[in-house]
Design a protein around this motif. Structure first.
Motif, PDB file in Angstrom:
ATOM      1  N   ARG A 181       0.700  -1.232   0.174  1.00 23.04           N
ATOM      2  CA  ARG A 181       0.030  -0.042   0.102  1.00 23.04           C
ATOM      3  C   ARG A 181       0.844   1.310   0.042  1.00 23.04           C
ATOM      4  O   ARG A 181       0.418   2.257  -0.554  1.00 23.04           O
ATOM      5  CB  ARG A 181      -0.911   0.060   1.157  1.00 23.04           C
ATOM      6  N   LEU A 182       1.915   1.170   0.840  1.00 18.48           N
ATOM      7  CA  LEU A 182       2.794   2.486   0.913  1.00 18.48           C
ATOM      8  C   LEU A 182       3.810   2.624  -0.353  1.00 18.48           C
ATOM      9  O   LEU A 182       3.957   3.632  -1.043  1.00 18.48           O
ATOM     10  CB  LEU A 182       3.865   2.316   1.930  1.00 18.48           C
ATOM     11  N   LYS A 230       0.744   7.847   6.916  1.00 19.28           N
ATOM     12  CA  LYS A 230       0.181   8.900   6.134  1.00 19.28           C
ATOM     13  C   LYS A 230       0.395  10.228   6.506  1.00 19.28           C
ATOM     14  O   LYS A 230       0.435  11.244   5.883  1.00 19.28           O
ATOM     15  CB  LYS A 230      -1.063   8.445   5.241  1.00 19.28           C
ATOM     16  N   GLU A 231      -0.203  10.345   7.624  1.00 21.10           N
ATOM     17  CA  GLU A 231      -0.277  11.817   8.343  1.00 21.10           C
ATOM     18  C   GLU A 231       1.108  12.454   8.549  1.00 21.10           C
ATOM     19  O   GLU A 231       1.384  13.450   8.280  1.00 21.10           O
ATOM     20  CB  GLU A 231      -0.955  11.535   9.892  1.00 21.10           C
ATOM     21  N   PRO A 255       6.885  15.666   4.137  1.00 24.59           N
ATOM     22  CA  PRO A 255       7.123  14.703   2.765  1.00 24.59           C
ATOM     23  C   PRO A 255       8.834  14.676   2.412  1.00 24.59           C
ATOM     24  O   PRO A 255       9.027  13.679   1.916  1.00 24.59           O
ATOM     25  CB  PRO A 255       6.399  15.724   1.753  1.00 24.59           C
ATOM     26  N   GLU A 300      -1.286   2.760   9.351  1.00 22.82           N
ATOM     27  CA  GLU A 300      -1.277   3.374   8.236  1.00 22.82           C
ATOM     28  C   GLU A 300      -1.703   4.613   8.105  1.00 22.82           C
ATOM     29  O   GLU A 300      -0.667   5.444   7.591  1.00 22.82           O
ATOM     30  CB  GLU A 300      -1.987   2.473   7.209  1.00 22.82           C
ATOM     31  N   ASN A 301      -2.614   4.921   8.721  1.00 18.68           N
ATOM     32  CA  ASN A 301      -3.090   6.284   8.851  1.00 18.68           C
ATOM     33  C   ASN A 301      -2.105   7.221   9.410  1.00 18.68           C
ATOM     34  O   ASN A 301      -1.891   8.461   8.950  1.00 18.68           O
ATOM     35  CB  ASN A 301      -4.460   6.611   9.257  1.00 18.68           C
ATOM     36  N   LYS A 349       1.320   4.411  -2.771  1.00 16.97           N
ATOM     37  CA  LYS A 349       1.171   5.598  -2.496  1.00 16.97           C
ATOM     38  C   LYS A 349       2.436   6.332  -2.627  1.00 16.97           C
ATOM     39  O   LYS A 349       2.038   7.706  -3.304  1.00 16.97           O
ATOM     40  CB  LYS A 349       0.832   5.891  -1.023  1.00 16.97           C
ATOM     41  N   THR A 350       3.415   5.940  -2.661  1.00 17.77           N
ATOM     42  CA  THR A 350       4.876   6.955  -2.847  1.00 17.77           C
ATOM     43  C   THR A 350       5.553   6.598  -4.117  1.00 17.77           C
ATOM     44  O   THR A 350       6.309   7.479  -4.374  1.00 17.77           O
ATOM     45  CB  THR A 350       5.802   6.150  -1.670  1.00 17.77           C
ATOM     46  N   MET A 401       3.917  11.492   6.498  1.00 22.85           N
ATOM     47  CA  MET A 401       4.082  11.642   5.229  1.00 22.85           C
ATOM     48  C   MET A 401       3.755  13.158   4.500  1.00 22.85           C
ATOM     49  O   MET A 401       4.160  13.431   3.928  1.00 22.85           O
ATOM     50  CB  MET A 401       3.646  10.647   4.387  1.00 22.85           C
ATOM     51  N   THR A 402       2.373  13.611   4.995  1.00 22.96           N
ATOM     52  CA  THR A 402       1.880  14.730   4.695  1.00 22.96           C
ATOM     53  C   THR A 402       2.433  15.937   5.206  1.00 22.96           C
ATOM     54  O   THR A 402       2.818  16.841   4.728  1.00 22.96           O
ATOM     55  CB  THR A 402       0.399  14.499   4.960  1.00 22.96           C
TER      56      THR A 402
END
Length: 152
Positions: free
Chosen positions: A111-112, A142-143, A149, A138-139, A115-116, A145-146
């Motif tokens: 999944r990552l 992602k949090e 970045p 996972e969330n 996304k990446t 990563m946002t």
């Protein structure tokens, strides 16, 4: 003997950023051509209290790939890798180390990688493999990563 600790606080994060900034040649892009030994490795530690558990995350950004360790205690019980291929819309993944009956690291890496668009190594070292808990993990990734970045 003292074990290294991952400190989870805004102050610790600020100190990490300051330490990186004070190192010579520590810009996000060292300006060196790929393969010249000038590629930069970025380390980023963070944590989250998920379902009343303190979960630690360690991200190591490499050129074109990311190593992500997730756990509650310092152990490396498994390691999976996932990457996109030209032939398939779903990234391919494999378990490099650990119990093959537990696909948590492989599926999180897939999944990552989606996304990446990078090659992703994941080591998930938490006994709780309940899908709702993994979604919290996972969330949280992602949090982060946002928010940061450049660290991923």
């Amino acid at each position: 003997s003292m074990r290294p600790r991952i400190v989870c606080s805004p102050l610790a994060a600020a100190m990490e950023d300051e330490r990186e900034a004070s190192q010579p040649g520590s810009g996000l892009d060292s300006g060196a051509p790929a393969g010249s030994g000038g590629a930069r490795i970025s380390l980023h530690n963070f944590c989250g209290r998920l379902a009343e558990r303190l979960v630690h995350f360690h991200a190591m950004r490499l050129e074109g790939s990311l190593f992500l360790w997730v756990g509650e205690a310092p152990q490396l019980s498994n390691l999976a890798v996932a990457m996109r291929t030209p032939r398939d819309s779903v990234p391919t993944s494999t378990l490099l180390l650990g119990d093959t009956s537990d696909s948590t690291s492989s599926s999180l890496a897939q999944r990552l990688a989606s996304k990446t668009k990078k090659q992703i190594f994941v080591s998930y070292n938490i006994k709780n493999t309940d899908s709702s808990f993994i979604l919290l993990v996972e969330n949280r990734i992602k949090e982060e990563m946002t928010a940061f970045p450049e660290k991923f």
